[in-house]
Design an enzyme around this catalytic site. Structure first.
Site, mmCIF file in Angstrom:
data_model
loop_
_atom_site.group_PDB
_atom_site.id
_atom_site.type_symbol
_atom_site.label_atom_id
_atom_site.label_comp_id
_atom_site.label_asym_id
_atom_site.label_seq_id
_atom_site.Cartn_x
_atom_site.Cartn_y
_atom_site.Cartn_z
ATOM 1 N N HIS A 97 0.880 -1.329 -0.173
ATOM 2 C CA HIS A 97 0.389 -0.077 0.198
ATOM 3 C C HIS A 97 1.275 1.210 -0.042
ATOM 4 C CE1 HIS A 97 -3.966 -2.050 0.433
ATOM 5 N NE2 HIS A 97 -3.676 -2.908 1.568
ATOM 6 N N ASP A 141 -2.158 -10.560 -2.496
ATOM 7 C CA ASP A 141 -3.329 -10.313 -1.145
ATOM 8 C C ASP A 141 -5.166 -9.470 -1.454
ATOM 9 O OD1 ASP A 141 -2.025 -8.689 1.099
ATOM 10 O OD2 ASP A 141 -3.857 -7.803 1.166
ATOM 11 N N HIS A 183 -6.080 -7.722 -0.600
ATOM 12 C CA HIS A 183 -6.108 -5.941 -0.992
ATOM 13 C C HIS A 183 -5.782 -6.350 -1.788
ATOM 14 C CE1 HIS A 183 -7.612 -6.597 3.874
ATOM 15 N NE2 HIS A 183 -8.272 -5.790 3.209
ATOM 16 N N ASP A 186 -4.629 -13.349 3.633
ATOM 17 C CA ASP A 186 -5.670 -12.626 3.887
ATOM 18 C C ASP A 186 -7.060 -13.034 3.026
ATOM 19 O OD1 ASP A 186 -5.018 -11.027 2.135
ATOM 20 O OD2 ASP A 186 -5.299 -9.168 3.278
#
Length: 345
Positions: free
Chosen positions: A160, A196, A198, A285
């Site tokens: 991120h 991931d 996200h 995740d």
């Protein structure tokens, strides 16, 4: 498979996260390291090695120098300003405000350099971020020298972190730093595959106008999933980078079969782009019991994921990103690595 890990990753001991309107203990915690290390040792997967210290030059190759200076000084300036808690932004240069000025006050600087409010800056954050990028660099250096796969147990994660912003628990973009090191070592094109839950908004932003890195992300639909403003299917890259950014957004509850079909398409794109190295932003995740994600992988499915990734047939580096169902994180990470190794044998 060689694993790289640094005790310096523990120096970030944040106590505060803004989640669902409450201040809670962060989901991204040092205990994640212990659970992965325990499973790695039990599995006999390979040696666990401490990386060298690579300094700031590799960071500044992909991040803004003023941003790096901010991270280095933030905690000291925050405490000196008399703030009692951890450093959390409370204002941003939003659409109706000026975005061309960086305030002198540390509270204003926080808002300028933050992309979200869930990630506090605490004592040791900068040092842990430095240790994490060393882990990534140690792993990629090993793979570049030997052609063997490697795993970097990075903490904090990185995907991120944009050119000059932190958030989503990320401060330095470990995958971007590793990819740049591979390019600087003579490779013509590198693939970063982000699995991931996200979207890797930071990695996308860093390479969006470049064709020497093919960035592909499989993730939750940003219409309903953090980071919301990045990760849509129509984001293809820009200028020289047109066609070298590929997103596969998928709705909550997506089946493993559907997700794997998207992975097969991603691997075909990596092959077509003639990439010379694969860096996997390994977020586990996507696990069915992850507390802040909504995909459906079982622990056994991660073994299949590792086997599929081996089909790329490229020198491969795995770098830890998300994964917050801490009871299973070690099993899930090691299942990916063992599945990959089994397919290589």
């Amino acid at each position: 498979m060689l694993t790289f890990y640094s005790e310096g990753s523990r120096l970030r001991q944040a106590r505060t996260e803004l989640h669902d309107g409450a201040l809670v203990t962060p989901f991204e915690c040092p205990e994640r390291l212990d659970l992965v290390l325990k499973q790695l040792r039990q599995s006999g997967l390979g040696e666990i090695r401490t990386p060298n210290a690579y300094g700031l030059a590799p960071v500044q190759a992909v991040h803004d120098k003023d941003y790096v200076t901010f991270l280095a000084n933030c905690w000291t300036e925050w405490v000196s300003a008399g703030h009692k808690g951890e450093a959390i932004p409370n204002i941003w240069p939003a659409r109706t405000l000026r975005g061309d000025r960086i305030p002198r006050a540390i509270s204003g600087q926080l808002g300028y350099y933050a992309l979200a409010a869930e990630t506090s800056i605490s004592e040791g954050t900068f040092e842990a971020a430095m240790a994490s990028k060393d882990v990534a660099l140690g792993a990629v250096e090993h793979t570049l020298k030997t052609g063997e796969p490697s795993f970097g147990l990075c903490r904090p994660p990185g995907h991120h972190a944009a050119y000059d912003q932190f958030g989503g628990y990320c401060f330095f973009n470990n995958a971007a730093i590793a990819a740049q090191r591979a390019l600087d070592s003579g490779m013509g094109r590198v693939a970063i595959l982000d699995v991931d839950f996200h979207h890797g908004n930071g990695t996308q932003q860093i390479f969006y106008q470049r064709d020497d890195v093919l960035f592909i992300s499989l993730h939750g639909d940003p219409e309903v999933t953090f980071p919301y403003y990045s990760g849509y299917a129509d984001e293809h890259g820009q200028g020289q980078g047109e066609g070298f950014n590929v997103n596969y957004p998928m709705p909550p509850g997506t089946s493993v079969a559907t997700w794997m079909a998207a992975l097969d398409q991603a691997l075909a794109r990596i092959h077509a782009a003639k990439c010379e190295c694969l860096i996997v932003s390994l977020g586990v995740d996507i696990f069915v019991d992850d507390p802040i994600s909504e995909f459906t992988f079982s622990s056994e499915d991660f073994t299949l994921l590792g086997k599929r990734l081996a089909h790329a047939g490229l020198p491969s580096v795995f770098l830890m990103e998300g994964g917050y169902a801490v009871e299973a994180i070690g099993v899930n990470v090691v299942n990916v690595l063992q599945g990959f190794k089994q397919s290589m044998e």
